[in-house]
Design a protein around this motif. Structure first.
Motif, PDB file in Angstrom:
ATOM      1  N   LYS A  71       0.798  -1.545  -0.021  1.00 32.12           N
ATOM      2  CA  LYS A  71       0.275   0.108  -0.157  1.00 32.12           C
ATOM      3  C   LYS A  71       0.797   1.265  -0.451  1.00 32.12           C
ATOM      4  O   LYS A  71       1.696   1.017   0.720  1.00 32.12           O
ATOM      5  N   ARG A  72       0.062   2.195  -0.740  1.00 28.44           N
ATOM      6  CA  ARG A  72       0.963   3.325  -1.656  1.00 28.44           C
ATOM      7  C   ARG A  72       2.137   3.986  -1.537  1.00 28.44           C
ATOM      8  O   ARG A  72       2.968   4.216  -2.061  1.00 28.44           O
ATOM      9  N   ASP A  73       2.410   2.234  -2.735  1.00 28.15           N
ATOM     10  CA  ASP A  73       3.500   2.223  -3.740  1.00 28.15           C
ATOM     11  C   ASP A  73       3.307   2.868  -4.273  1.00 28.15           C
ATOM     12  O   ASP A  73       2.242   3.053  -5.488  1.00 28.15           O
TER      13      ASP A  73
ATOM     14  N   GLU B  65      -4.268   1.295  -3.190  1.00 22.54           N
ATOM     15  CA  GLU B  65      -4.561   1.535  -2.582  1.00 22.54           C
ATOM     16  C   GLU B  65      -5.153   0.405  -2.086  1.00 22.54           C
ATOM     17  O   GLU B  65      -4.999   0.073  -1.219  1.00 22.54           O
ATOM     18  N   ASN B  66      -4.171  -0.999  -3.074  1.00 22.73           N
ATOM     19  CA  ASN B  66      -5.275  -2.323  -2.250  1.00 22.73           C
ATOM     20  C   ASN B  66      -4.459  -2.831  -2.944  1.00 22.73           C
ATOM     21  O   ASN B  66      -4.523  -3.491  -4.254  1.00 22.73           O
ATOM     22  N   PRO B  67      -3.803  -3.782  -1.873  1.00 22.55           N
ATOM     23  CA  PRO B  67      -2.497  -4.113  -2.743  1.00 22.55           C
ATOM     24  C   PRO B  67      -2.643  -6.035  -2.757  1.00 22.55           C
ATOM     25  O   PRO B  67      -2.770  -6.529  -3.668  1.00 22.55           O
ATOM     26  N   GLU B  68      -3.915  -5.762  -2.247  1.00 18.42           N
ATOM     27  CA  GLU B  68      -4.668  -7.312  -2.433  1.00 18.42           C
ATOM     28  C   GLU B  68      -4.348  -7.792  -4.221  1.00 18.42           C
ATOM     29  O   GLU B  68      -4.110  -9.329  -4.631  1.00 18.42           O
TER      30      GLU B  68
ATOM     31  N   GLU C 132     -12.508  -2.275  -8.420  1.00 17.51           N
ATOM     32  CA  GLU C 132     -13.030  -0.610  -8.118  1.00 17.51           C
ATOM     33  C   GLU C 132     -11.765  -0.374  -7.117  1.00 17.51           C
ATOM     34  O   GLU C 132     -11.545  -1.498  -6.076  1.00 17.51           O
ATOM     35  N   ASN C 133     -11.223   0.868  -6.222  1.00 13.21           N
ATOM     36  CA  ASN C 133     -10.735   0.990  -5.191  1.00 13.21           C
ATOM     37  C   ASN C 133      -9.109   0.115  -5.199  1.00 13.21           C
ATOM     38  O   ASN C 133      -8.590   0.242  -4.307  1.00 13.21           O
ATOM     39  N   SER C 134      -8.769   0.039  -6.450  1.00 11.45           N
ATOM     40  CA  SER C 134      -6.824  -0.201  -6.770  1.00 11.45           C
ATOM     41  C   SER C 134      -6.192   0.593  -6.564  1.00 11.45           C
ATOM     42  O   SER C 134      -5.356  -0.222  -5.663  1.00 11.45           O
TER      43      SER C 134
END
Length: 396
Positions: free
Chosen positions: A47-49, A88-91, A73-75
């Motif tokens: 996250k934040r990369d 935002e969402n590393p998964e 969404e929210n990637s």
């Protein structure tokens, strides 16, 4: 005069027309350059990369970017000024939920816009999730090879193969280690606790002192079977930790706080006349007096156990021990105490010892003590020497 006026009006209108034409030429003269492109994500995304930057420029200065849509969404989110693509969402980048993230971006300068399509592909070159690319991995299908040191954090915690493995071979899966706050690359069970105070030796400021760091009443993390801990005296009262626990008492001191702050109720609630109900001798009345030490109440008068004592100088110290600093309830105990009981003739007396353990409820001012009373004297028959019972002290 009219002719001159009409001439001036005509020139003015012509000027406005030229101005409008120039304005229209200015707007139509804006050009925007952008393109569709693809980014390959790193092996492990956090996250934040920042994965890359959007592409766009104009002949009239800087452009702005807007995220029209993204799938899933929210990637990602976008940087405000430079168009950074920020995770935002590393998964979505680290698991098999999807193999790519797709962005639709609006590139804008004033009223001119263009659309840029960006594809971010998940990196598939690390099937075991150990953070080592397959062509460099000694075993691309084993998440624990190559062997890593205990400080390693380059793994992919979303990878199902890595999650189910047990890289430190302690019987706990990697993902359970992370959930529990332990290290998947180090077996914490190999760290001992020499002094039995409940702190592993690697974080204990003095691994050989069972009373450091200082703990207070209510602490239960110690190992009562540890010989070093049992021999210690953490509250400094001259009684070993092991003996304190055997007697049902905490081996730890009160914190350095005002007494009422520790007990979370007014000790004065016990400093008054209170009813006593004894399982052997019925009802009576005792008087509670606050003792010199924090948490000590002296219950006075011969009627405390309703034994028919005719002297008022009986004083039995009850020591209150809260469950913790936030509770108004706890344990109460009576250490071995000797007292005299004056007979009805006001001449002869009997001697007794009493000790006991029980509970108290601070809000209701109620004490319940299980006790052992022993009558002293060589002439006392064995079957009359020891009495056990329950004493309840409560408000009148």
């Amino acid at each position: 005069m009219k002719t001159i006026f009409k001439f001036i009006i005509g020139v003015f209108l012509l000027f406005i027309g030229f101005s409008c034409d120039e304005s229209n030429d200015h707007l139509s003269g804006i050009s925007i350059d952008t393109e569709d492109f693809t980014i390959e994500a790193p092996l492990v995304v956090k996250k934040r990369d920042t994965l890359g930057f959007l592409k766009g420029s104009s002949n009239k200065g800087e452009v702005t970017y807007s995220l029209i849509s993204q799938t899933p969404e929210n990637s990602v989110v976008l940087g405000v000024r430079y168009g950074e693509i920020i995770v935002e969402n590393p998964e979505f980048f680290n698991s098999d939920i999807t193999d790519e993230v797709n962005l639709v971006i609006e590139v804008k300068k004033q009223q001119e816009t263009k659309i840029s399509n960006v594809t971010i592909r998940r990196n598939l070159n690390d099937p075991d999730g150990d953070g080592v690319e397959s062509n460099m991995d000694s075993d691309p299908n084993s998440p624990c090879l190559p062997v890593q040191d205990e400080n390693y954090t380059g793994y992919n915690s979303y990878n199902s193969i890595w999650r189910e493995a047990d890289c430190d071979q302690d019987g706990i899966s990697n993902i359970d280690e992370l959930t529990n706050g332990t290290n998947p690359y180090f077996d914490e069970s190999s760290i001992g606790d020499i002094d039995g105070d409940g702190l592993k030796d690697d974080v204990d400021p003095d691994p050989n002192d069972p009373c450091l760091p200082e703990k207070f009443i209510g602490y239960q993390g110690f190992d009562p079977e540890n010989d070093i801990w049992a021999a210690g005296d953490c509250n400094g009262n001259g009684i070993s930790n092991g003996d304190e626990v055997a007697a049902g008492r905490s081996p730890y001191p009160f914190p350095n706080l005002p007494c009422n702050d520790i007990f979370n109720f007014e000790l004065e609630n016990y400093a008054r006349e209170l009813r006593t109900v004894d399982s052997n001798n019925g009802e009576g009345v005792t008087i509670g007096v606050i003792g010199g030490n924090c948490g000590t109440i002296l219950f006075t008068g011969g009627s405390i156990f309703n034994q028919g004592c005719f002297n008022d100088d009986v004083r039995i110290p009850f020591f209150f021990e809260p469950v913790d600093q936030t509770s108004s309830n706890g344990r109460v105990f009576v250490e071995l105490t000797e007292y005299s009981c004056l007979a009805e003739d006001r001449v002869s007396s009997r001697k007794f010892t009493v000790e006991g353990l029980g509970t108290y409820a601070g809000a209701s001012r109620t004490v319940e003590l299980t006790y052992i009373i022993t009558q002293l004297g060589d002439d006392i028959p064995d079957d009359e020497r020891v009495t056990t019972g329950t004493l309840i002290i409560r408000p009148l």
